[in-house]
Design an enzyme around this catalytic site. Structure first.
Site, PDB file in Angstrom:
ATOM      1  N   PRO A   7      -1.439  12.724   1.347  1.00 56.10           N
ATOM      2  CG  PRO A   7      -2.971  13.561  -0.200  1.00 56.10           C
ATOM      3  CD  PRO A   7      -1.524  13.645   0.206  1.00 56.10           C
ATOM      4  CD  GLU A   8      -0.088   8.519   5.709  1.00 58.29           C
ATOM      5  OE1 GLU A   8      -0.319   7.423   6.261  1.00 58.29           O
ATOM      6  OE2 GLU A   8       0.585   9.426   6.257  1.00 58.29           O
TER       7      GLU A   8
ATOM      8  CE  LYS B 235       1.441   6.692   0.764  1.00 62.39           C
ATOM      9  NZ  LYS B 235       2.775   7.265   1.071  1.00 62.39           N
TER      10      LYS B 235
END
Length: 364
Positions: free
Chosen positions: A2-3, A62
């Site tokens: 996940p960014e 993040k």
């Protein structure tokens, strides 16, 4: 992984489903890595959260957090494969049809939250790879970013637009002699940019990912700054839903790498190639991203048919290697040292992982 865009998505759902509600029940499972590596225990987390009201949620790259009616607050990082599920809500940024992914509580949960009220909200933090981190930060809610791990990380290009200016970016680029993509991925410099976002930003800026940062011209810096904000703002506005990404984005066409009889090309016919530097794969369009200065010496071009593939991210079991040769290759790969995107606690507790997967929501 996940960014920035995917984290923006989950913060949106936390605000929508949890903020303003009291956590009537909190269940946790002991994990001396996910909690323990950052000085928290599952029992401490449960005690700190249960019975309190959720007052807000925020993000820096993040990292994201949930603020409570009184300290401490939960600050979290998903690592490579973590996520926060909310029952009966479409929080995930990729789709899955597996029946086991519909079960509740979900597999590999680390904590479960239940709110008061009718109907109640149920949420679960999951991570089958145990690279995520869950910690408690004891401070006023509006001072979370002044504490570890957030204070060691760079500004968020969406949250901190007033900081991430063209002048600021130019100063960072010229102060280092590193491949420009490596600088974008350095969380101590700028928070939230990961592999696919970094490639997209550089493609739209027409900059080769391995060109040294201190060789970029003023015009290139201007284009990079514009592209950075364009990609970040557009992807967050649609909550990281790739179905809504513009069709001309590199992201839409990069995932055919290594697939038989399917070339990686853009709609206009321009070819997408792949470079590996220090163990990281970069998607590049050579006809657009010209080398206008020195590039890193360890660049190598990947074979389209290579087993080192970027594939669509799916939760499937990894098949055992059939031969000792494959095992040796895997062992060699695992030993590669690269600058990890998440930069956990500014250098502490880093994990180097070579997993090729699609890190956003799958198209139908």
């Amino acid at each position: 992984m996940p960014e920035l865009a995917e984290i923006h998505r989950i913060v949106h759902f936390i605000r929508q489903h949890l903020v303003g509600k009291t956590l009537s029940k909190v269940s946790t499972q002991h994990d001396d890595i996910i909690y323990g590596k950052v000085g928290t225990s599952a029992a401490e987390f449960q005690k700190a959260m249960e019975g309190k009201k959720v007052t807000g949620a925020g993000q820096q790259g993040k990292y994201f957090w949930i603020t409570m009616s009184s300290p401490p607050h939960a600050v979290m990082h998903f690592g490579m494969a973590g996520w926060l599920k909310i029952r009966d809500a479409d929080t995930y940024y990729y789709r899955t049809d597996k029946p086991e992914d519909k079960q509740w509580p979900p597999k590999y949960w680390k904590f479960l939250l239940e709110t008061d009220g009718d109907p109640k909200t149920e949420a679960a933090f999951v991570d089958f790879r145990r690279l995520a981190r869950i910690r408690l930060v004891d401070c006023p809610a509006d001072e979370i970013r002044k504490h570890t791990p957030l204070k060691e990380n760079g500004p968020d290009p969406v949250v901190d637009t007033d900081v991430v200016t063209e002048e600021w970016l130019g100063g960072k680029l010229k102060s280092k002699k590193v491949p420009v993509k490596a600088l974008l991925l350095d969380q101590a410099v700028i928070s939230g940019i990961g592999n696919w976002m970094g490639d997209e930003i550089l493609y739209h800026a027409k900059i080769h990912p391995e060109q040294y940062s201190n060789t970029l011209t003023d015009d290139q810096i201007k284009e990079l700054h514009s592209s950075l904000h364009y990609i970040c703002s557009t992807s967050t506005e649609v909550l990281a839903d790739s179905d809504q990404f513009p069709e001309h984005w590199l992201f839409k066409h990069r995932w055919s790498k290594g697939k038989k009889n399917k070339a990686s090309v853009l709609p206009n016919g321009e070819a997408i190639t792949f470079l590996t530097v220090g163990g990281r794969t970069s998607a590049v369009v050579p006809s657009v991203q010209k080398k206008t200065g020195p590039v890193a010496g360890d660049v190598k071009e990947e074979d389209e048919s290579s087993n080192e593939r970027e594939t669509k991210r799916k939760r499937t079991a990894i098949k055992k290697e059939a031969t000792s040769t494959k095992k040796a290759d895997s062992k060699k790969q695992s030993k590669q040292t690269v600058k990890v995107e998440e930069d956990e606690d500014a250098g502490k507790d880093k994990t180097t992982t070579q997993t090729k997967r699609r890190s956003t929501r799958l198209r139908k």
